[in-house]
Design a protein around this motif. Structure first.
Motif, PDB file in Angstrom:
ATOM      1  N   GLU A 233      -6.968 -11.092  -3.205  1.00  0.00           N
ATOM      2  CA  GLU A 233      -6.636 -12.286  -4.403  1.00  0.00           C
ATOM      3  C   GLU A 233      -5.338 -12.919  -4.313  1.00  0.00           C
ATOM      4  OE1 GLU A 233      -8.594 -12.603  -6.600  1.00  0.00           O
ATOM      5  OE2 GLU A 233      -9.961 -11.074  -5.817  1.00  0.00           O
TER       6      GLU A 233
ATOM      7  N   GLU B  78      -1.985   6.025   1.849  1.00  0.00           N
ATOM      8  CA  GLU B  78      -2.981   5.112   2.247  1.00  0.00           C
ATOM      9  C   GLU B  78      -2.909   4.793   3.731  1.00  0.00           C
ATOM     10  OE1 GLU B  78      -4.387   2.223  -1.213  1.00  0.00           O
ATOM     11  OE2 GLU B  78      -2.136   2.180  -1.199  1.00  0.00           O
ATOM     12  N   THR B  79      -1.649   4.084   3.857  1.00  0.00           N
ATOM     13  CA  THR B  79      -1.246   3.520   5.208  1.00  0.00           C
ATOM     14  C   THR B  79      -1.308   4.554   6.385  1.00  0.00           C
ATOM     15  OG1 THR B  79       0.158   2.261   4.052  1.00  0.00           O
ATOM     16  CG2 THR B  79       0.348   2.088   6.310  1.00  0.00           C
TER      17      THR B  79
ATOM     18  N   ARG C 116     -11.002  -6.716   2.077  1.00  0.00           N
ATOM     19  CA  ARG C 116     -11.411  -7.257   0.810  1.00  0.00           C
ATOM     20  C   ARG C 116     -10.620  -6.264  -0.533  1.00  0.00           C
ATOM     21  NH1 ARG C 116     -17.479  -5.082   0.939  1.00  0.00           N
ATOM     22  NH2 ARG C 116     -17.243  -3.083   1.652  1.00  0.00           N
ATOM     23  N   ASP C 117      -9.507  -5.701  -0.155  1.00  0.00           N
ATOM     24  CA  ASP C 117      -8.664  -5.316  -0.969  1.00  0.00           C
ATOM     25  C   ASP C 117      -7.988  -6.127  -1.774  1.00  0.00           C
ATOM     26  OD1 ASP C 117      -7.139  -2.234  -1.431  1.00  0.00           O
ATOM     27  OD2 ASP C 117      -6.082  -4.034  -2.029  1.00  0.00           O
ATOM     28  N   PRO C 118      -7.955  -6.061  -3.138  1.00  0.00           N
ATOM     29  CA  PRO C 118      -7.641  -7.508  -3.874  1.00  0.00           C
ATOM     30  C   PRO C 118      -6.202  -7.275  -3.800  1.00  0.00           C
ATOM     31  CG  PRO C 118      -8.860  -5.627  -5.331  1.00  0.00           C
ATOM     32  CD  PRO C 118      -8.634  -5.012  -4.123  1.00  0.00           C
ATOM     33  N   ARG C 119      -5.164  -6.557  -3.138  1.00  0.00           N
ATOM     34  CA  ARG C 119      -3.942  -6.502  -3.061  1.00  0.00           C
ATOM     35  C   ARG C 119      -3.483  -7.773  -1.791  1.00  0.00           C
ATOM     36  NH1 ARG C 119      -2.409  -0.393  -2.837  1.00  0.00           N
ATOM     37  NH2 ARG C 119      -4.749  -0.430  -2.003  1.00  0.00           N
TER      38      ARG C 119
ATOM     39  N   HIS D 118     -12.866  -6.218  10.915  1.00  0.00           N
ATOM     40  CA  HIS D 118     -13.651  -6.291   9.467  1.00  0.00           C
ATOM     41  C   HIS D 118     -15.105  -6.093   9.693  1.00  0.00           C
ATOM     42  CE1 HIS D 118     -13.849 -10.300  11.021  1.00  0.00           C
ATOM     43  NE2 HIS D 118     -14.717 -10.564  10.322  1.00  0.00           N
TER      44      HIS D 118
ATOM     45  N   PHE E 104       0.758  -1.116   0.032  1.00  0.00           N
ATOM     46  CA  PHE E 104      -0.069  -0.116  -0.012  1.00  0.00           C
ATOM     47  C   PHE E 104       0.740   1.115  -0.214  1.00  0.00           C
ATOM     48  CE2 PHE E 104      -4.440  -1.375   1.606  1.00  0.00           C
ATOM     49  CZ  PHE E 104      -4.419  -2.693   0.840  1.00  0.00           C
TER      50      PHE E 104
ATOM     51  N   ASN F 165     -12.595  -2.521   4.427  1.00  0.00           N
ATOM     52  CA  ASN F 165     -12.204  -2.369   2.869  1.00  0.00           C
ATOM     53  C   ASN F 165     -10.822  -2.952   2.748  1.00  0.00           C
ATOM     54  OD1 ASN F 165     -14.729  -1.138   1.968  1.00  0.00           O
ATOM     55  ND2 ASN F 165     -14.099   0.827   2.692  1.00  0.00           N
ATOM     56  N   VAL F 166      -9.889  -2.926   3.766  1.00  0.00           N
ATOM     57  CA  VAL F 166      -8.517  -3.628   3.669  1.00  0.00           C
ATOM     58  C   VAL F 166      -8.607  -4.878   3.487  1.00  0.00           C
ATOM     59  CG1 VAL F 166      -6.342  -3.673   4.867  1.00  0.00           C
ATOM     60  CG2 VAL F 166      -7.826  -1.590   4.902  1.00  0.00           C
TER      61      VAL F 166
END
Lengths: 301, 301
Positions: A118, A64-65, A112-115, A101, A60, A109-110
């Motif tokens: 996934e 953002e962080t 489910r963040d794709p980074r 969560h 990130f 949102n973190v």
């Protein structure tokens, strides 16, 4: 694999023997059949398979962080004593806040963040849910150590997680350095399951969140693992994340530095590996420690 | 400088204020007038003056050091409870053995080895004696931390050491790594004297050898020192030694690794800086903590 099997038929039984034992892992490390279907390339997947962790530096951005750290500090300042709010031994400082969560839109949102998500889906071979999430605050000067442990050992025995099909992410909200008690990992330790000595008392978790006494590997087991794989400290700037396999042996030293070490910890578990009854026979622990109502992240509104 | 001065006339008074204070050092760091008269060259002397420590890697050979470690382990195995034998909190392991320069011919010879002694004489400007010596055993897995402190603050207040004219040597009997709780130093901190808060109870030392509660710098003082100078971990193979000035702020984290960290610690003090009455007004501590009958090393038989 169900909890109705006899204890000795459970490949991951623990807390029963008079002597520790090392058993072989019976599960894959990377569960995807299609190895090119995710963010980690073949080389990184092979390294994760061998070492049991993957460190992603600066996943990130700094800005953002910084917002996430602000939110973490706000949540700690507003936290009221109760389940899922853990206070540092010997002080009033918040050590851990659980179930972020569910309680924080920002950290949801973190999760489910794709980074992050996934990578978890790739490693676990399909859809996942959040088994546990928390922020760990390791205060400056007197942040306490976490002794060596395999998360899976506890989750299997005390929460009923059937198989090794979960991955933890420690996301650095502050830099992790050699001075502020970074996460220490034993490379390759996830290939071996260490059975720990000693029966588990009920409600043990109320104490163990502050100081571990059960599910602790013996010194001989630790020496064997470290002789084989060495030790690594997960260090990096804020915004980095380390993905580690649920059976990777890890711990962290105390924090003597003037800098707090804060991280967001999230455990992804496969939807095909949802919790059964605890394999150690004790009542299951509270949901903030082990989610018993899995919501696949793909179904989140 | 004598103990008959009023406390406020003592430039290094401590444990009295309601708030911590930072005071200037009033003593030289390197006491020799002739800077070319010893083993450290001009560049190393200048670095010691600036940083407050000097790390000498592999000062002794591996085979010399292995014999010293054997002797240390023999002494620990034979140690009987008593003054100068400190047991690790929560276990029966020996944490420290004191006064080795008197009780062990082997370590007496280390204390007068020119590789250590001549550096001490050069830094302190003349003849020296041993103020304190000990072996510290930081056991594998559960070796406890030492919180930040200036040795001089304690030696001045509790033992009566008049001025900053002493140097400590931590000699590595085992490798020091980032994983086994290495000595942590704050570069440049020796230029500032931190007055600590709180009066000193009598016989405090019986407890403080296990866990420090007095003579502890405030978090604000530590932040200031580290903001100015950063932190350094003294790491190196067995046989290395770190010389550090008596007012250099230092500490060490716990040892979670499977490897013990063992060192021989020896404090050289100038014969012109022998102990007076404790400046804090409490009775002086036992001689194993602060030698009150100085024997110049040049006179040793």
């Amino acid at each position: 694999m169900t909890a109705t099997l006899e204890a000795t038929a459970d490949p991951y039984h623990s807390r029963v023997a008079a002597e520790w034992e090392a058993a072989s892992r019976v599960d894959p490390v990377v569960w995807s059949d299609d190895r090119s279907g995710g963010p980690l390339d073949l080389e990184r997947l092979a390294a994760y398979e061998q070492d049991g962790f993957h460190l992603a530096s600066q996943l990130f951005t700094a800005s953002e962080t910084a917002l996430l750290l602000d939110e973490a500090q706000r949540l700690a300042a507003e936290a009221q004593p109760g389940p899922g709010v853990i206070i540092e031994p010997g002080s009033q400082a918040v050590r851990s806040l659980f179930r972020l969560h569910e309680t924080s839109e920002v950290f949801r949102n973190v999760a489910r963040d794709p980074r992050l998500l996934e990578v978890a889906r790739q490693l676990l071979g399909g859809e996942v849910y959040v088994h546990q999430s928390r922020i760990n605050f390791k205060p400056a000067f007197d942040g306490k150590e976490f002794f060596w442990h395999s998360d899976f050992e506890t989750w299997h025995v005390e929460d009923g997680m059937p198989r090794m099909r979960a991955v933890s992410v420690s996301f650095f909200l502050t830099p992790s350095t050699e001075f502020n008690g970074p996460l220490l990992l034993v490379p390759g330790s996830h290939h071996t399951y260490i059975r720990c000595v000693g029966a588990t008392p009920e409600n043990h978790h109320e104490k163990s969140l502050k100081k571990q006494e059960y599910g602790v590997p013996s010194p001989e087991a630790m020496r064997m693992l470290v002789d084989n794989g060495g030790m690594v400290a997960a260090k990096g700037p804020a915004g980095s994340a380390v993905f580690f396999e649920c059976n990777t042996m890890h711990g962290s030293a105390g924090n003597l530095s003037p800098w707090p070490r804060t991280n967001f910890f999230i455990v992804y578990n496969s939807v095909d590996n949802a919790l059964a009854e605890p394999f150690g026979g004790t009542p299951s622990r509270p949901a903030f420690l082990g989610e018993r109502d899995p919501q696949p992240i793909g179904t989140w509104g």
